[in-house]
Scaffold this motif. Structure first.
Motif, short mmCIF file in Angstrom:
data_model
loop_
_atom_site.label_atom_id
_atom_site.label_comp_id
_atom_site.label_asym_id
_atom_site.label_seq_id
_atom_site.Cartn_x
_atom_site.Cartn_y
_atom_site.Cartn_z
N ILE A 52 0.89 -1.16 0.00
CA ILE A 52 0.00 0.00 0.00
C ILE A 52 0.92 1.21 0.00
CG2 ILE A 52 -0.25 -0.20 2.54
CD1 ILE A 52 -2.96 1.27 2.24
N ILE A 54 1.23 5.68 -0.62
CA ILE A 54 0.70 7.02 -0.90
C ILE A 54 1.87 7.86 -1.40
CG2 ILE A 54 -0.27 9.13 0.17
CD1 ILE A 54 -2.35 6.90 -0.10
N ARG A 60 0.76 11.42 5.31
CA ARG A 60 0.35 11.96 6.62
C ARG A 60 -0.76 13.00 6.50
NH1 ARG A 60 3.82 9.91 10.68
NH2 ARG A 60 2.30 10.66 12.17
N GLY A 62 -3.97 11.58 5.90
CA GLY A 62 -5.15 10.73 6.08
C GLY A 62 -5.52 9.89 4.86
N GLY A 64 -3.82 7.47 3.29
CA GLY A 64 -3.49 6.05 3.45
C GLY A 64 -4.53 5.32 4.28
N LYS A 65 -4.93 5.93 5.37
CA LYS A 65 -5.93 5.31 6.23
C LYS A 65 -7.27 5.20 5.49
CE LYS A 65 -8.00 5.44 10.84
NZ LYS A 65 -9.14 4.69 10.37
N LYS A 94 -4.16 1.97 13.77
CA LYS A 94 -5.24 2.97 13.67
C LYS A 94 -6.45 2.41 12.95
CE LYS A 94 -3.53 6.43 15.76
NZ LYS A 94 -2.60 7.49 15.52
N GLY A 166 8.41 8.19 6.14
CA GLY A 166 7.06 7.61 6.00
C GLY A 166 7.11 6.17 5.53
N LEU A 168 7.49 2.55 5.99
CA LEU A 168 7.32 1.84 7.26
C LEU A 168 8.37 0.76 7.48
CD1 LEU A 168 3.44 1.63 7.53
CD2 LEU A 168 4.97 3.32 8.48
C1 LIG Z 1 2.37 3.92 5.09
C2 LIG Z 1 1.53 4.86 4.24
C3 LIG Z 1 0.69 4.04 3.25
C4 LIG Z 1 0.59 5.63 5.19
O1 LIG Z 1 -0.22 6.49 4.43
P1 LIG Z 1 -0.43 7.99 4.90
O2 LIG Z 1 -1.45 8.61 4.02
O3 LIG Z 1 0.89 8.66 4.96
O4 LIG Z 1 -0.95 7.80 6.39
P2 LIG Z 1 -2.19 8.53 7.10
O5 LIG Z 1 -2.05 10.01 6.98
O6 LIG Z 1 -3.46 7.96 6.61
O7 LIG Z 1 -1.90 8.05 8.60
C5 LIG Z 1 -2.92 7.76 9.53
C6 LIG Z 1 -2.25 7.59 10.87
O8 LIG Z 1 -1.35 6.47 10.86
C7 LIG Z 1 -0.17 6.78 11.62
N1 LIG Z 1 1.00 6.81 10.72
C8 LIG Z 1 1.01 6.87 9.37
N2 LIG Z 1 2.27 6.82 8.88
C9 LIG Z 1 3.08 6.75 9.97
C10 LIG Z 1 4.49 6.68 10.10
N3 LIG Z 1 5.33 6.69 9.07
N4 LIG Z 1 5.00 6.60 11.36
C11 LIG Z 1 4.17 6.62 12.44
N5 LIG Z 1 2.82 6.67 12.35
C12 LIG Z 1 2.28 6.72 11.13
C13 LIG Z 1 -0.39 8.15 12.24
O9 LIG Z 1 -0.99 7.97 13.49
C14 LIG Z 1 -1.37 8.77 11.27
O10 LIG Z 1 -2.16 9.76 11.86
P3 LIG Z 1 -1.52 11.24 12.12
O11 LIG Z 1 -0.81 11.67 10.86
O12 LIG Z 1 -2.72 12.06 12.46
O13 LIG Z 1 -0.57 11.08 13.27
C15 LIG Z 1 2.39 5.88 3.47
O14 LIG Z 1 3.11 6.67 4.38
C16 LIG Z 1 3.37 5.25 2.50
O15 LIG Z 1 3.07 5.16 1.31
N6 LIG Z 1 4.58 4.86 2.96
C17 LIG Z 1 5.59 4.28 2.06
C18 LIG Z 1 5.23 2.88 1.63
C19 LIG Z 1 5.08 1.96 2.83
O16 LIG Z 1 5.89 1.94 3.73
N7 LIG Z 1 3.95 1.21 2.80
C20 LIG Z 1 3.65 0.26 3.85
C21 LIG Z 1 4.37 -1.03 3.71
S1 LIG Z 1 3.75 -1.96 2.34
#
Ligand SMILES: CC(C)(COP(=O)(O)OP(=O)(O)OC[C@H]1O[C@@H](n2cnc3c(N)ncnc32)[C@H](O)[C@@H]1OP(=O)(O)O)[C@@H](O)C(=O)NCCC(=O)NCCS
Length: 169
Positions: A52, A54, A60, A62, A64-65, A94, A166, A168
């Motif tokens: 997944i 973004i 960050r 919202g 991704g969620k 979350k 970002g 993970l």
């Molecule tokens: C992981 C990923 C999909 C999250 O999507 P996003 O749109 O950035 O996340 P959201 O804004 O929906 O996050 C919702 C909540 O999750 C938590 N969160 C999201 N990313 C986080 C991070 N890197 N570290 C800690 N908490 C995190 C937070 O609590 C966040 O709420 P907040 O911003 O109000 O604190 C995105 O950051 C991404 O594409 N990362 C690179 C690819 C990856 O690592 N994918 C996952 C492994 S397959």
């Protein structure tokens, strides 16, 4: 990876989504069928998802969620009982994921792993179940066919491989 993974026999199209914002592609999620190898010999079908992602400038905010929760709703409508994923609890927690070992499900490669997470989509789906879980084979397509992977990558403008905020893992 996605290019091949969407052709995998385990691929499930219903919850497979890309996310667009004003016509710009900003995210994607993909789902495949998987299973729990139960200690009593049963195999319980579940699903997993990922990658997944973004786009960097929209992280960050919202999205991704939203994408995850929307796609999980589709999986639930299909009657899927649970979803397993290796990932960071800070994000997946979350959306209701918990360490799978607290539900009696172990990651085959690392049974004590805190990062192996699970979410029941049906209440008590995992009740009475204990077992192990392996990543689906299709997930390793790039390792399995490195030459084909490199060749396909070469059809795109060159990009440097970076670890960005970002990410993970
Ligand atoms: C992981 C990923 C999909 C999250 O999507 P996003 O749109 O950035 O996340 P959201 O804004 O929906 O996050 C919702 C909540 O999750 C938590 N969160 C999201 N990313 C986080 C991070 N890197 N570290 C800690 N908490 C995190 C937070 O609590 C966040 O709420 P907040 O911003 O109000 O604190 C995105 O950051 C991404 O594409 N990362 C690179 C690819 C990856 O690592 N994918 C996952 C492994 S397959």
């Amino acid at each position: 990876m996605l290019h091949c993974y969407r052709k995998d026999p385990a691929f499930v199209s219903e919850p497979d989504f890309v996310m667009e914002l004003d016509g710009e592609l900003i995210g994607q999620v993909i789902y495949v069928r998987s299973e729990i190898d139960c200690d009593d010999g049963r195999k319980v079908p579940i699903m997993t998802f990922g990658p997944i992602g973004i786009a960097q400038k929209y992280k960050r905010q919202g999205y991704g969620k939203h994408l995850l929760d929307y796609s999980m709703e589709k999986a639930k409508e299909m009657g899927v009982g649970a979803l397993a994923i290796t990932g960071n609890i800070l994000f997946y927690g979350k959306s209701g994921f918990v360490p799978a070992k607290t539900k009696g499900i172990r990651y085959a490669d690392d049974p004590e792993a805190d990062y192996f997470l699970i979410k029941e989509l049906m209440p008590d789906f995992l009740g009475g179940i204990s077992g192990t879980y392996k990543d689906p084979e299709g997930y390793f397509v790039c390792e399995k066919y490195p030459d084909a992977f490199e060749k396909y990558e070469a059809t795109f403008p060159k990009k440097e491989k970076l670890k960005l905020p970002g990410q993970l893992f």
